[in-house]
Write a protein that holds these residues in place. Structure first.
Motif, PDB file in Angstrom:
ATOM      1  N   ALA A  59       8.502   9.488   2.532  1.00  0.00           N
ATOM      2  CA  ALA A  59       8.226   8.047   2.478  1.00  0.00           C
ATOM      3  C   ALA A  59       6.906   7.679   3.165  1.00  0.00           C
ATOM      4  O   ALA A  59       6.587   8.175   4.243  1.00  0.00           O
ATOM      5  CB  ALA A  59       9.374   7.274   3.124  1.00  0.00           C
ATOM      6  N   ALA A  60       6.165   6.784   2.533  1.00  0.00           N
ATOM      7  CA  ALA A  60       4.954   6.236   3.148  1.00  0.00           C
ATOM      8  C   ALA A  60       5.316   5.025   4.010  1.00  0.00           C
ATOM      9  O   ALA A  60       4.502   4.563   4.811  1.00  0.00           O
ATOM     10  CB  ALA A  60       3.964   5.846   2.067  1.00  0.00           C
ATOM     11  N   ALA A  61       6.513   4.496   3.832  1.00  0.00           N
ATOM     12  CA  ALA A  61       7.024   3.426   4.699  1.00  0.00           C
ATOM     13  C   ALA A  61       8.536   3.380   4.543  1.00  0.00           C
ATOM     14  O   ALA A  61       9.072   3.788   3.503  1.00  0.00           O
ATOM     15  CB  ALA A  61       6.431   2.067   4.319  1.00  0.00           C
TER      16      ALA A  61
ATOM     17  N   GLU B 185       0.823  -1.224   0.000  1.00  0.00           N
ATOM     18  CA  GLU B 185       0.000   0.000   0.000  1.00  0.00           C
ATOM     19  C   GLU B 185       0.845   1.258   0.000  1.00  0.00           C
ATOM     20  O   GLU B 185       0.316   2.361  -0.178  1.00  0.00           O
ATOM     21  CB  GLU B 185      -0.871   0.032   1.277  1.00  0.00           C
ATOM     22  CG  GLU B 185      -1.859  -1.114   1.401  1.00  0.00           C
ATOM     23  CD  GLU B 185      -2.915  -1.044   0.315  1.00  0.00           C
ATOM     24  OE1 GLU B 185      -3.399   0.062   0.042  1.00  0.00           O
ATOM     25  OE2 GLU B 185      -3.219  -2.102  -0.277  1.00  0.00           O
ATOM     26  N   ALA B 186       2.128   1.140   0.296  1.00  0.00           N
ATOM     27  CA  ALA B 186       2.957   2.320   0.545  1.00  0.00           C
ATOM     28  C   ALA B 186       3.693   2.783  -0.716  1.00  0.00           C
ATOM     29  O   ALA B 186       4.274   1.983  -1.435  1.00  0.00           O
ATOM     30  CB  ALA B 186       3.977   1.999   1.630  1.00  0.00           C
ATOM     31  N   SER B 187       3.677   4.066  -0.948  1.00  0.00           N
ATOM     32  CA  SER B 187       4.449   4.640  -2.058  1.00  0.00           C
ATOM     33  C   SER B 187       4.621   6.139  -1.785  1.00  0.00           C
ATOM     34  O   SER B 187       3.624   6.802  -1.518  1.00  0.00           O
ATOM     35  CB  SER B 187       3.725   4.433  -3.379  1.00  0.00           C
ATOM     36  OG  SER B 187       4.498   4.922  -4.446  1.00  0.00           O
ATOM     37  N   PRO B 188       5.847   6.620  -1.810  1.00  0.00           N
ATOM     38  CA  PRO B 188       7.099   5.913  -2.043  1.00  0.00           C
ATOM     39  C   PRO B 188       7.572   5.148  -0.802  1.00  0.00           C
ATOM     40  O   PRO B 188       7.139   5.447   0.308  1.00  0.00           O
ATOM     41  CB  PRO B 188       8.084   7.037  -2.376  1.00  0.00           C
ATOM     42  CG  PRO B 188       7.530   8.274  -1.737  1.00  0.00           C
ATOM     43  CD  PRO B 188       6.039   8.095  -1.655  1.00  0.00           C
ATOM     44  N   VAL B 189       8.473   4.199  -1.039  1.00  0.00           N
ATOM     45  CA  VAL B 189       9.093   3.452   0.057  1.00  0.00           C
ATOM     46  C   VAL B 189      10.579   3.822   0.108  1.00  0.00           C
ATOM     47  O   VAL B 189      11.259   3.837  -0.924  1.00  0.00           O
ATOM     48  CB  VAL B 189       8.943   1.926  -0.153  1.00  0.00           C
ATOM     49  CG1 VAL B 189       9.710   1.159   0.915  1.00  0.00           C
ATOM     50  CG2 VAL B 189       7.480   1.518  -0.154  1.00  0.00           C
ATOM     51  N   LEU B 190      11.042   4.130   1.316  1.00  0.00           N
ATOM     52  CA  LEU B 190      12.479   4.322   1.526  1.00  0.00           C
ATOM     53  C   LEU B 190      13.047   3.021   2.083  1.00  0.00           C
ATOM     54  O   LEU B 190      12.501   2.471   3.051  1.00  0.00           O
ATOM     55  CB  LEU B 190      12.718   5.454   2.538  1.00  0.00           C
ATOM     56  CG  LEU B 190      14.168   5.597   3.017  1.00  0.00           C
ATOM     57  CD1 LEU B 190      15.096   6.013   1.890  1.00  0.00           C
ATOM     58  CD2 LEU B 190      14.254   6.585   4.178  1.00  0.00           C
ATOM     59  N   VAL B 191      14.120   2.533   1.492  1.00  0.00           N
ATOM     60  CA  VAL B 191      14.807   1.346   2.011  1.00  0.00           C
ATOM     61  C   VAL B 191      16.166   1.803   2.538  1.00  0.00           C
ATOM     62  O   VAL B 191      16.956   2.393   1.802  1.00  0.00           O
ATOM     63  CB  VAL B 191      14.992   0.278   0.911  1.00  0.00           C
ATOM     64  CG1 VAL B 191      15.654  -0.962   1.498  1.00  0.00           C
ATOM     65  CG2 VAL B 191      13.661  -0.078   0.259  1.00  0.00           C
ATOM     66  N   LEU B 192      16.398   1.565   3.820  1.00  0.00           N
ATOM     67  CA  LEU B 192      17.687   1.915   4.433  1.00  0.00           C
ATOM     68  C   LEU B 192      18.435   0.617   4.698  1.00  0.00           C
ATOM     69  O   LEU B 192      17.917  -0.263   5.387  1.00  0.00           O
ATOM     70  CB  LEU B 192      17.450   2.670   5.744  1.00  0.00           C
ATOM     71  CG  LEU B 192      18.686   2.911   6.622  1.00  0.00           C
ATOM     72  CD1 LEU B 192      19.699   3.814   5.925  1.00  0.00           C
ATOM     73  CD2 LEU B 192      18.278   3.521   7.969  1.00  0.00           C
ATOM     74  N   THR B 193      19.624   0.492   4.131  1.00  0.00           N
ATOM     75  CA  THR B 193      20.354  -0.771   4.329  1.00  0.00           C
ATOM     76  C   THR B 193      21.719  -0.534   4.970  1.00  0.00           C
ATOM     77  O   THR B 193      22.295   0.544   4.882  1.00  0.00           O
ATOM     78  CB  THR B 193      20.553  -1.549   3.002  1.00  0.00           C
ATOM     79  OG1 THR B 193      21.456  -0.846   2.159  1.00  0.00           O
ATOM     80  CG2 THR B 193      19.244  -1.777   2.280  1.00  0.00           C
ATOM     81  N   GLY B 194      22.198  -1.607   5.614  1.00  0.00           N
ATOM     82  CA  GLY B 194      23.519  -1.604   6.223  1.00  0.00           C
ATOM     83  C   GLY B 194      24.236  -2.904   5.905  1.00  0.00           C
ATOM     84  O   GLY B 194      23.748  -3.735   5.108  1.00  0.00           O
ATOM     85  N   ALA B 195      25.361  -3.101   6.553  1.00  0.00           N
ATOM     86  CA  ALA B 195      26.246  -4.224   6.221  1.00  0.00           C
ATOM     87  C   ALA B 195      25.530  -5.576   6.257  1.00  0.00           C
ATOM     88  O   ALA B 195      25.909  -6.501   5.534  1.00  0.00           O
ATOM     89  CB  ALA B 195      27.438  -4.226   7.172  1.00  0.00           C
ATOM     90  N   GLY B 196      24.486  -5.701   7.075  1.00  0.00           N
ATOM     91  CA  GLY B 196      23.797  -6.992   7.204  1.00  0.00           C
ATOM     92  C   GLY B 196      23.155  -7.456   5.916  1.00  0.00           C
ATOM     93  O   GLY B 196      23.009  -8.669   5.697  1.00  0.00           O
TER      94      GLY B 196
ATOM     95  N   ASP C 299       7.828   2.827  -6.705  1.00  0.00           N
ATOM     96  CA  ASP C 299       8.630   3.994  -6.300  1.00  0.00           C
ATOM     97  C   ASP C 299       9.377   3.638  -5.018  1.00  0.00           C
ATOM     98  O   ASP C 299       8.928   3.894  -3.911  1.00  0.00           O
ATOM     99  CB  ASP C 299       7.721   5.213  -6.093  1.00  0.00           C
ATOM    100  CG  ASP C 299       8.542   6.484  -5.863  1.00  0.00           C
ATOM    101  OD1 ASP C 299       9.775   6.376  -5.688  1.00  0.00           O
ATOM    102  OD2 ASP C 299       7.939   7.572  -5.859  1.00  0.00           O
ATOM    103  N   VAL C 300      10.509   2.993  -5.211  1.00  0.00           N
ATOM    104  CA  VAL C 300      11.336   2.494  -4.109  1.00  0.00           C
ATOM    105  C   VAL C 300      12.687   3.172  -4.196  1.00  0.00           C
ATOM    106  O   VAL C 300      13.326   3.151  -5.254  1.00  0.00           O
ATOM    107  CB  VAL C 300      11.502   0.958  -4.219  1.00  0.00           C
ATOM    108  CG1 VAL C 300      12.473   0.439  -3.178  1.00  0.00           C
ATOM    109  CG2 VAL C 300      10.154   0.271  -4.082  1.00  0.00           C
ATOM    110  N   ARG C 301      13.103   3.805  -3.103  1.00  0.00           N
ATOM    111  CA  ARG C 301      14.355   4.561  -3.103  1.00  0.00           C
ATOM    112  C   ARG C 301      15.279   3.955  -2.053  1.00  0.00           C
ATOM    113  O   ARG C 301      14.867   3.787  -0.906  1.00  0.00           O
ATOM    114  CB  ARG C 301      14.058   6.017  -2.770  1.00  0.00           C
ATOM    115  CG  ARG C 301      13.032   6.616  -3.734  1.00  0.00           C
ATOM    116  CD  ARG C 301      12.240   7.715  -3.100  1.00  0.00           C
ATOM    117  NE  ARG C 301      11.201   8.207  -4.003  1.00  0.00           N
ATOM    118  CZ  ARG C 301      10.627   9.390  -3.893  1.00  0.00           C
ATOM    119  NH1 ARG C 301      10.975  10.225  -2.924  1.00  0.00           N
ATOM    120  NH2 ARG C 301       9.685   9.750  -4.738  1.00  0.00           N
TER     121      ARG C 301
END
Ligand code: OAD
Length: 258
Positions: free
Chosen positions: A194-196, A14-25, A95-97
């Motif tokens: 971001a919506a999520a 349901e969410a747009s845009p989505v922010l994806v935050l990533t790290g070493a894992g 819309d995924v960033r």
């Protein structure tokens, strides 16, 4: 956990845009060592002891040796199912960033493998292992390959017709240094919009990156965390799924993207 995965997938659908935050894992399942936890030390050093301007000023050979080791390690690694699922989600039109703290280039490689040519939806907050820049004139260069770290005389220098001869350093952000203002400015704009926010494989203790999830949460949007362990982000997360990235992330991606 299956229920949690279904719940998370429903939120993300349901969410747009989505922010994806990533790290070493997120890259752990590709064989890239994380900074903290098991296997996090290089020799006896912690990242905070080597990834600093002071450490480089004191012993550039040692710091280059560490980066050369990391570059060699990453060169033998490939994007895993989590990187590929995120890139596939983008390629399908969502819309995924992605804002990553990783300097391993695996998100970019996954994007290329998935046919994404525009790099505008990926921010490498801490720079890249594969670049260098001059400590004297700040000119950027590709990191020479290989770098002779046997003694200080072999360390890379600012070369070519316009080179000033200054010592090159890895083109990454170190502890105590500011992030590129354009890069972090865009990341916070993404967090505001971001919506999520999907947070994958970060200990959540290094700022300002960890603050991106907080901004999204403060605005009332969902924060979904994927991590085998609890972190400071767990406290603010709407949903925290204990699992590995390569196993969990592909199951979160909504199947149909409008
Ligand atoms: P860390 O090494 O601090 O944390 C890695 C996280 O990944 C931990 O929370 C682990 O529980 C989790 N993890 C381990 N295996 C996993 C798996 N298979 N799937 C999902 N998660 C897994 O790495 P970062 O949070 O990225 O900065 O570290 C942040 C910054 O500190 C780095 O960018 C780097 C570092 O020192 C600089 O060098 C400036």
């Amino acid at each position: 956990m299956t229920d949690q995965v279904g719940h998370a997938r429903g939120i993300l659908a349901e969410a747009s845009p989505v922010l994806v935050l990533t790290g070493a894992g997120i890259s752990a399942d590709s064989g890239v060592p994380t900074f903290r936890g098991e296997g996090g030390l290089w020799r006896e050093f912690r990242a905070e002891e080597l990834a600093t301007p002071d450490a480089f000023a004191r012993d550039p050979r040692l710091v280059w040796e560490w980066y050369e080791w990391r570059r060699r390690t990453v060169a033998g690694c490939e994007p895993n199912a989590a990187h590929l699922a995120l890139a596939g989600w983008q390629a399908a039109g969502a819309d995924v960033r992605i804002a990553t703290q990783n300097v391993d280039g695996l998100h970019g490689m996954a994007a290329r493998l998935t046919g994404i040519t525009d790099g505008g939806r990926l921010l490498e907050l801490h720079g890249t292992l594969f670049g260098a820049r001059c400590t004297a004139c700040a000119r950027r260069a590709e990191s020479p390959d290989p770098i002779d770290t046997g003694n200080g005389a072999g360390l890379p220098r600012c070369g070519g017709p316009e080179g000033c001869g200054g010592l090159l350093r890895p083109d990454v952000v170190w502890f105590g240094e500011p992030l590129d203002p354009d890069v972090i400015g865009t990341a916070f704009a993404w967090a505001e919009a971001a919506a999520a926010c999907l947070v994958v494989g970060t200990s959540g203790i290094v700022q300002p990156a960890a603050g991106l999830a907080e901004v999204t949460r403060e605005r009332g949007a969902a924060v979904i965390e994927i991590n085998p362990e609890s972190t400071p982000i767990t406290r603010i997360a709407t949903l925290s799924i204990r699992g590995g990235a390569a196993d969990t992330v592909p199951r979160l991606i909504p199947r149909a993207v409008s």
